[in-house]
Design a protein around this motif. Structure first.
Motif, mmCIF file in Angstrom:
data_model
loop_
_atom_site.group_PDB
_atom_site.id
_atom_site.type_symbol
_atom_site.label_atom_id
_atom_site.label_comp_id
_atom_site.label_asym_id
_atom_site.label_seq_id
_atom_site.Cartn_x
_atom_site.Cartn_y
_atom_site.Cartn_z
ATOM 1 N N VAL A 1 0.714 -1.356 0.016
ATOM 2 C CA VAL A 1 0.042 0.088 -0.078
ATOM 3 C C VAL A 1 0.903 1.114 0.102
ATOM 4 O O VAL A 1 0.689 2.096 -0.837
ATOM 5 N N ILE A 2 1.821 1.524 0.974
ATOM 6 C CA ILE A 2 2.585 2.522 1.050
ATOM 7 C C ILE A 2 3.560 2.597 -0.028
ATOM 8 O O ILE A 2 3.803 3.656 -0.624
ATOM 9 N N GLU A 3 4.071 1.677 -0.615
ATOM 10 C CA GLU A 3 4.895 1.671 -1.932
ATOM 11 C C GLU A 3 4.090 2.260 -3.088
ATOM 12 O O GLU A 3 4.630 3.034 -3.814
ATOM 13 N N LYS A 4 2.821 1.793 -3.342
ATOM 14 C CA LYS A 4 1.990 2.298 -4.440
ATOM 15 C C LYS A 4 1.798 3.585 -4.166
ATOM 16 O O LYS A 4 1.730 4.503 -5.215
ATOM 17 N N TYR A 5 1.277 4.150 -2.945
ATOM 18 C CA TYR A 5 1.035 5.580 -2.788
ATOM 19 C C TYR A 5 2.335 6.444 -3.137
ATOM 20 O O TYR A 5 2.182 7.597 -3.573
ATOM 21 N N GLU A 6 3.268 5.989 -2.478
ATOM 22 C CA GLU A 6 4.522 6.706 -2.643
ATOM 23 C C GLU A 6 4.853 6.963 -3.968
ATOM 24 O O GLU A 6 5.252 8.109 -4.647
ATOM 25 N N LYS B 1 4.797 10.654 -6.107
ATOM 26 C CA LYS B 1 6.125 11.201 -6.771
ATOM 27 C C LYS B 1 5.617 11.241 -8.348
ATOM 28 O O LYS B 1 6.122 12.518 -8.929
ATOM 29 N N ILE B 2 4.906 10.574 -8.975
ATOM 30 C CA ILE B 2 4.408 11.304 -10.103
ATOM 31 C C ILE B 2 3.753 12.310 -10.247
ATOM 32 O O ILE B 2 3.923 13.287 -11.009
#
Length: 289
Positions: free
Chosen positions: A189-194, A198-199
């Protein structure tokens, strides 16, 4: 009903096909796309039996016009989702695609991202519509797994065909995070939101002329959805969900007596909330939060 299904499938297959179709001509009006769209419409309407017939018709078309290309495997992936939803694991295994080579994808396949998005949203809605009871647990797990699979396929297509900093790609990554959240995969979850944040940041930095009220602005005064639904089409909501995920992980760290790690995540969440309060100060009293 059975006669109608056979007629529709045969009608699709009877459309003129003159060998392989150039990539520029393979649009949504192409017989393959028409048959696949019809199959997806049936699946979304909870008629998986008709969806199976139409998807198999689409597969026959794909094998005729694009035997060595991506279309047959993309069709098989749709069929696999349909079979799982039908409760036919053996058929799902028979059409399984061991490995999808996205390097062969061209721009004519970009509409398939929308196809998988429709499926992912429908499966996610079905998951949310079922009460979390012992009787529904297996169905909920299946629907969530289907949503994850469809969203992953959408991401794979967009990741290959869209710019790395594409808005649609950021929204897709955030939607993946929502599915992972329901599965309890906090790290993902955190990896995807981060990655999504960034985008959005890269977009904002690349265009300094965007106004504060723009949908691309991380400080835009837009209403945050905290209901857990897949409303992640803007950076503000994505950042809010990322802050909440940091808090969840911090609380987990506290439970595990990892106070230093917890402090780091609390500070990350705090920074995001402080950014929100600065935005409120700038737009007070008209800010919607």
């Amino acid at each position: 009903a059975g006669t109608w299904r056979r007629f529709l499938a045969v009608s699709v297959l009877a459309l003129p096909i003159n060998g392989a179709v150039p990539a520029t001509a393979q649009t949504q009006s192409h017989p393959w796309q028409m048959a696949l769209d019809a199959a997806v419409d049936a699946e979304l309407a909870d008629d998986s039996v008709t969806a199976e017939v139409l998807a198999n018709a689409a597969l026959e078309v794909a094998l005729k016009v694009d035997e060595k290309g991506a279309r047959p495997n993309l069709t098989r992936l749709v069929l696999q989702l349909i079979y799982v939803n039908l409760g036919s694991p053996e058929k799902a295994r028979q059409v399984a695609v061991p490995r999808m080579d996205v390097s062969t994808f061209d721009q004519s396949l970009l509409p398939m991202a929308r196809t998988f998005d429709r499926l992912a949203n429908k499966y996610f809605e079905r998951f949310r519509a079922l009460l979390d009871t012992e009787q529904n647990r297996e169905k909920r797990t299946t629907h969530l797994a289907l949503a994850e699979r469809a969203m992953l396929l959408k991401w794979a297509i967009q990741n290959k065909l869209l710019p790395e900093t594409g808005i649609a790609l950021a929204a897709t990554i955030s939607s993946q995070a929502l599915v992972y959240q329901q599965q309890g995969k906090l790290a993902e979850v955190i990896e995807k939101y981060e990655a999504a944040v960034k985008i959005w940041k890269d977009l904002e930095e690349r265009d300094k002329q965007l106004t504060v009220g723009s949908q691309f602005s991380l400080s835009a005064g837009r209403v945050i959805s905290t209901s857990g639904t897949n409303s992640v089409e803007d950076p503000t909501t994505t950042k809010f969900l990322l802050a909440r995920a940091y808090i969840w992980r911090a609380q987990r760290h506290l439970d595990e007596k990892k106070t230093e790690d917890a402090a780091v995540d609390f500070e990350r969440a705090e920074a995001i909330y402080l950014e929100f309060t600065r935005s409120m100060d700038q737009h007070w009293p008209t800010h919607p939060y």
